[in-house]
Design a protein around this motif. Structure first.
Motif, PDB file in Angstrom:
ATOM      1  N   ILE A  56      33.293  52.884  25.760  1.00  0.00           N
ATOM      2  CA  ILE A  56      33.596  54.014  26.647  1.00  0.00           C
ATOM      3  C   ILE A  56      33.956  53.514  28.042  1.00  0.00           C
ATOM      4  O   ILE A  56      34.867  54.027  28.683  1.00  0.00           O
ATOM      5  CB  ILE A  56      32.403  54.992  26.707  1.00  0.00           C
ATOM      6  N   GLY A  57      33.252  52.484  28.509  1.00  0.00           N
ATOM      7  CA  GLY A  57      33.446  51.989  29.868  1.00  0.00           C
ATOM      8  C   GLY A  57      34.791  51.347  30.122  1.00  0.00           C
ATOM      9  O   GLY A  57      35.369  51.497  31.206  1.00  0.00           O
ATOM     10  N   LEU A  58      35.327  50.612  29.144  1.00  0.00           N
ATOM     11  CA  LEU A  58      36.590  49.904  29.377  1.00  0.00           C
ATOM     12  C   LEU A  58      37.767  50.845  29.613  1.00  0.00           C
ATOM     13  O   LEU A  58      38.499  50.666  30.600  1.00  0.00           O
ATOM     14  CB  LEU A  58      36.881  48.923  28.240  1.00  0.00           C
ATOM     15  N   PRO A  59      37.986  51.872  28.792  1.00  0.00           N
ATOM     16  CA  PRO A  59      39.108  52.760  29.118  1.00  0.00           C
ATOM     17  C   PRO A  59      38.887  53.553  30.404  1.00  0.00           C
ATOM     18  O   PRO A  59      39.846  53.822  31.136  1.00  0.00           O
ATOM     19  CB  PRO A  59      39.221  53.687  27.906  1.00  0.00           C
ATOM     20  N   VAL A  60      37.627  53.899  30.679  1.00  0.00           N
ATOM     21  CA  VAL A  60      37.355  54.608  31.942  1.00  0.00           C
ATOM     22  C   VAL A  60      37.688  53.703  33.121  1.00  0.00           C
ATOM     23  O   VAL A  60      38.318  54.133  34.087  1.00  0.00           O
ATOM     24  CB  VAL A  60      35.881  55.090  31.997  1.00  0.00           C
ATOM     25  N   ALA A  61      37.292  52.433  33.046  1.00  0.00           N
ATOM     26  CA  ALA A  61      37.581  51.490  34.132  1.00  0.00           C
ATOM     27  C   ALA A  61      39.071  51.213  34.254  1.00  0.00           C
ATOM     28  O   ALA A  61      39.592  51.036  35.346  1.00  0.00           O
ATOM     29  CB  ALA A  61      36.831  50.185  33.903  1.00  0.00           C
ATOM     30  N   THR A  62      39.770  51.190  33.123  1.00  0.00           N
ATOM     31  CA  THR A  62      41.199  50.891  33.136  1.00  0.00           C
ATOM     32  C   THR A  62      42.011  52.027  33.736  1.00  0.00           C
ATOM     33  O   THR A  62      42.913  51.808  34.539  1.00  0.00           O
ATOM     34  CB  THR A  62      41.691  50.600  31.706  1.00  0.00           C
ATOM     35  N   GLY A  64      40.629  54.896  35.203  1.00  0.00           N
ATOM     36  CA  GLY A  64      39.885  55.673  36.187  1.00  0.00           C
ATOM     37  C   GLY A  64      39.334  54.738  37.248  1.00  0.00           C
ATOM     38  O   GLY A  64      39.962  53.743  37.607  1.00  0.00           O
ATOM     39  N   PRO A  65      38.122  55.041  37.717  1.00  0.00           N
ATOM     40  CA  PRO A  65      37.547  54.177  38.755  1.00  0.00           C
ATOM     41  C   PRO A  65      37.185  52.797  38.201  1.00  0.00           C
ATOM     42  O   PRO A  65      36.530  52.683  37.167  1.00  0.00           O
ATOM     43  CB  PRO A  65      36.293  54.941  39.199  1.00  0.00           C
ATOM     44  N   GLY A  66      37.624  51.763  38.893  1.00  0.00           N
ATOM     45  CA  GLY A  66      37.402  50.385  38.454  1.00  0.00           C
ATOM     46  C   GLY A  66      35.942  49.998  38.412  1.00  0.00           C
ATOM     47  O   GLY A  66      35.557  49.074  37.706  1.00  0.00           O
ATOM     48  N   ILE A  67      35.101  50.706  39.153  1.00  0.00           N
ATOM     49  CA  ILE A  67      33.671  50.392  39.167  1.00  0.00           C
ATOM     50  C   ILE A  67      33.045  50.593  37.787  1.00  0.00           C
ATOM     51  O   ILE A  67      32.015  50.006  37.470  1.00  0.00           O
ATOM     52  CB  ILE A  67      32.943  51.232  40.244  1.00  0.00           C
ATOM     53  N   ALA A  68      33.688  51.385  36.936  1.00  0.00           N
ATOM     54  CA  ALA A  68      33.174  51.607  35.576  1.00  0.00           C
ATOM     55  C   ALA A  68      33.202  50.327  34.758  1.00  0.00           C
ATOM     56  O   ALA A  68      32.567  50.245  33.712  1.00  0.00           O
ATOM     57  CB  ALA A  68      33.983  52.702  34.880  1.00  0.00           C
ATOM     58  N   PHE A  69      33.925  49.307  35.255  1.00  0.00           N
ATOM     59  CA  PHE A  69      33.953  48.038  34.543  1.00  0.00           C
ATOM     60  C   PHE A  69      32.572  47.393  34.503  1.00  0.00           C
ATOM     61  O   PHE A  69      32.260  46.643  33.596  1.00  0.00           O
ATOM     62  CB  PHE A  69      34.978  47.091  35.168  1.00  0.00           C
ATOM     63  N   LEU A  70      31.720  47.714  35.487  1.00  0.00           N
ATOM     64  CA  LEU A  70      30.344  47.209  35.454  1.00  0.00           C
ATOM     65  C   LEU A  70      29.608  47.723  34.223  1.00  0.00           C
ATOM     66  O   LEU A  70      28.822  46.991  33.620  1.00  0.00           O
ATOM     67  CB  LEU A  70      29.608  47.604  36.735  1.00  0.00           C
TER      68      LEU A  70
END
Length: 166
Positions: A56-62, A64-70
């Motif tokens: 879930i985090g990778l597409p959100v970070a890609t 959306g907000p880059g902080i989701a990459f954490l």
């Protein structure tokens, strides 16, 4: 090291791969739950939660907000720890039907893949880069082994069902 244009090319397949692995978790659970003890149950669910967070985090970070990459990195780390425990549980039992090669790849992902990636990027490429590529390589190979097993097991079940119904 990937430049932004190269990263834009490899990220969508990475997102798809993460989603496919998360979707493959129920098949692995259904196939192997008959032998699960505490260690396998804990390892599997830690791995599953970590992988779902990463998927879930990778597409959100890609997109959306880059902080989701954490969240993606944390999810990968949790998934790797769970995979290590789950792989050890597979190796400790004789009741598991999954290939032992897949279990060894899960066990090796973090302790072998992480130093391998750090050493390769530091000494071969000349600069430190993202260290999660090494563990994810082992993890991906384990899923290829498990996926092949699940695919052939489902085909043999289909053939057996057709013969029984005839």
């Amino acid at each position: 090291m990937l430049n932004p244009q190269e990263f834009a090319l490899v990220e969508p397949p990475g997102i798809l791969g993460g989603i496919l692995i998360a979707l493959g978790l129920p098949a692995l659970y259904a196939s192997e739950r008959h032998w699960f003890g505490r260690l396998a149950t804990v390892g599997f669910w830690i791995m599953a939660v970590g992988w779902i967070v990463a998927a879930i985090g990778l597409p959100v970070a890609t997109y959306g907000p880059g902080i989701a990459f954490l969240a993606t990195i944390l999810g990968w780390l949790v998934a790797m720890l769970g995979a290590l425990v789950f792989g050890v549980a597979i190796l400790r039992t004789t009741a598991a039907t999954t290939p032992r090669l897949g279990a060894w790849l899960l066990v090796a992902a973090l302790p072998v893949g992480l130093p391998l990636a750090i050493g390769f990027t530091t000494y071969v490429m000349g600069e430190g880069a993202d260290p999660w590529a090494g563990p994810l390589l082992f993890y991906g190979l384990a899923w290829i082994v498990f996926g092949r097993y699940l695919w052939t097991a489902s085909k043999s079940t289909d053939t057996t069902t057709e013969v029984a119904n005839a």
